[in-house]
Design a protein around this motif. Sequence first.
Motif, PDB file in Angstrom:
ATOM      1  N   GLU A 121       0.822  -1.195  -0.130  1.00 21.68           N
ATOM      2  CA  GLU A 121      -0.072   0.052  -0.045  1.00 21.68           C
ATOM      3  C   GLU A 121       0.924   1.308  -0.071  1.00 21.68           C
ATOM      4  N   LEU A 122       1.890   1.144   0.922  1.00 21.55           N
ATOM      5  CA  LEU A 122       2.892   2.422   0.900  1.00 21.55           C
ATOM      6  C   LEU A 122       3.592   2.865  -0.368  1.00 21.55           C
ATOM      7  N   ALA A 124       2.572   1.758  -3.288  1.00 17.23           N
ATOM      8  CA  ALA A 124       1.546   2.202  -4.221  1.00 17.23           C
ATOM      9  C   ALA A 124       1.401   3.698  -4.160  1.00 17.23           C
ATOM     10  N   LYS A 125       1.114   4.247  -2.952  1.00 23.30           N
ATOM     11  CA  LYS A 125       0.705   5.558  -2.611  1.00 23.30           C
ATOM     12  C   LYS A 125       1.903   6.457  -2.770  1.00 23.30           C
ATOM     13  N   ASN A 126       3.123   5.961  -2.711  1.00 20.78           N
ATOM     14  CA  ASN A 126       4.240   6.737  -3.093  1.00 20.78           C
ATOM     15  C   ASN A 126       4.816   6.700  -4.519  1.00 20.78           C
ATOM     16  N   HIS A 127       3.732   6.168  -5.254  1.00 16.81           N
ATOM     17  CA  HIS A 127       4.174   5.736  -6.453  1.00 16.81           C
ATOM     18  C   HIS A 127       5.524   5.227  -7.050  1.00 16.81           C
ATOM     19  N   GLU A 140      -1.204   0.848 -10.674  1.00 10.48           N
ATOM     20  CA  GLU A 140      -1.008   1.267  -9.222  1.00 10.48           C
ATOM     21  C   GLU A 140      -2.474   1.517  -8.619  1.00 10.48           C
ATOM     22  N   GLU A 141      -3.307   2.331  -9.265  1.00  9.33           N
ATOM     23  CA  GLU A 141      -4.665   2.672  -8.569  1.00  9.33           C
ATOM     24  C   GLU A 141      -5.317   1.179  -8.641  1.00  9.33           C
ATOM     25  N   LEU A 144      -4.404  -0.464  -5.490  1.00  8.79           N
ATOM     26  CA  LEU A 144      -4.985   0.247  -4.029  1.00  8.79           C
ATOM     27  C   LEU A 144      -6.537  -0.036  -4.025  1.00  8.79           C
ATOM     28  N   GLU A 148      -8.344  -2.252  -1.089  1.00 13.59           N
ATOM     29  CA  GLU A 148      -9.482  -1.774  -0.394  1.00 13.59           C
ATOM     30  C   GLU A 148     -10.558  -2.990  -0.343  1.00 13.59           C
TER      31      GLU A 148
END
Length: 568
Positions: A121-122, A124-127, A140-141, A144, A148
């Motif tokens: 998750e980290l 992906a969020k940090n691209h 990536e989206e 995520l 979820e």
Amino acid sequence: MITNKEIARIFDEIADILEVKEGDKFKIRAYRKAARTIESLTQDLSDFSSVTELKKLPSIGDALAKKIHEIITSGKLEYYEELRTSVPEGVLELLSIPNVGPKTVSKLYNECNVTDIESLELAAKNHRLQHLFGMGRKTEERILKGIEQYRRHKERIPLGKAYFQAKNIVKSLENLDAVERIAFAGSIRRMRETIGDIDILVASENPSRVMSAFKALDGITEIIASGDTKSSVIMDDTQVDLRVVRDDSFGSALQYFTGSQLHNIKLRELALKQGLKLNEYGVFKGDQPVAGKREEEVYEALGLPFIPPELREDQGEIEAAIEGELPDLIELNRIKGDLHIHSRWSDGKNSIEEVVDKARSLGYEYVAICDHSPAIGITRGVNEEKLLDEIIEIERINEDLSDFKVLTGIEVDIRSDNTLDLPDKILEKLDIVLAAVHTKFSQSKDAMTRRIISAIKNPHVDIIAHPTGRLIGKRDPYDLDIEAVLDAARDTRTILEINANPRRLDLKDIHARYAKEKGVKVAISTDAHDISQMELMPFGVATARRGWLEPEDVLNTRSLDELMRNLK
DNA sequence: GCCGTTTTCGGCCCGACTGTTTTCAGTCG
């Protein structure tokens, strides 16, 4: 002692690890197939004495038989212990995330130091993922979103809930002009006790019209995929897949979409052997379609009789069909009465008269009123005195009835000291006696088995209600030697209940099948506490069908006279 | 790793959808 479930889990985990390590896919499939075989066994693997015995099981060959033997004799498996050191446990959990498969996991682990869901998750969020080869912003989206979704519902949905949801979706689409035929498929059609998602199939010449109507339905919170002929959405927290085909292919698409996957694979292999090809569009000889419009034709084209959806689990049904030995499954209209109903005399909501009206509207010839005994305070059970009053009341009601009979009964509690909650002298006055466990679920396997068998041996106990005590998704069955229980039931001609309430379905399908093999009869009953719950009978019948039961295996297909002769 | 009235070796189901790598791999059911 190691359980079948644990051994199946080990094999599944080996398959997962091999998948991440990009091992041979057929070997991976072999481990998964073996795990499914093990899960559906009624006998404990630890009772198998030799490798030769184990090898007789389907999908268990030399290598896996030896591995199972090693597990049951030593408690562990060298190959597995070694394999699992090569991949962190969190990495394997990544495989459960939707849209994330073995190739992705392998890449994430090897190239991006992702070791569990949190680090994924980290990242992906940090691209940090979009620069990996073959990945982009959208992937990536998607990951995520997958995380979820995974966190939101890990659990499968109980059949009872999904079934009515599926019916409602069908209802809201069936009147569209563009819809020629519509049905639900998948595990709901097979009536599995829990389901993963809802599958709906439509025949139409105008798929886009159907798709847009579908995607506009109330309750949809997310559209996961949306193509020309197939869409997936999240509706009321449940994934719903809609597939549209032409009417010519509706039968084969229904077959394909109903599954199970293992059943379909075996069926397609059978087709190949006959020089045919089977897919959702039909059965083909070369590129010439030979079947597809109706599901029956599909089986017929493969030289098979129609296999009812409830049997399609690759549990021997295709072999039985080839041999012409499919069971003549019980159907709802064979049920002549409900033998487990609560009234206002204990914790039920309705009067006995209301129960009778409901039973007659369902076409029944009899019902048994089986209120609780006093042991469980919360249910306001009936004591001896009250029970005598209830018997008198039922006799009075019967006087006014023709062609229908109310049986006097009780659901007597089996106490943890193996005694019953009411004395024999009152039980013998009743037409029918159900006995059941409601307390002290955590007794040892031996103690619980003795407890139930002692009730079975009581000369007045006719039926053991919800024999394993499970609540699907909520409470595990109590630890029980099911084989010993079945043997005792057979020897004493005691009947075991299939509780039709979709929260219970107890006995469950494979136990029902085991009961039949052992020569034990079952009763399918709703355990209704409210007359509307008497409509849950189809779930019990479906469970019986999944257990290969025929009308003669089920007590309440009997006429009243025959029924009484079959009770103790 | 399993399995065999075509096989003990050479097979092992099939197609839709998505995103990305301009022709296809990965995932899913």
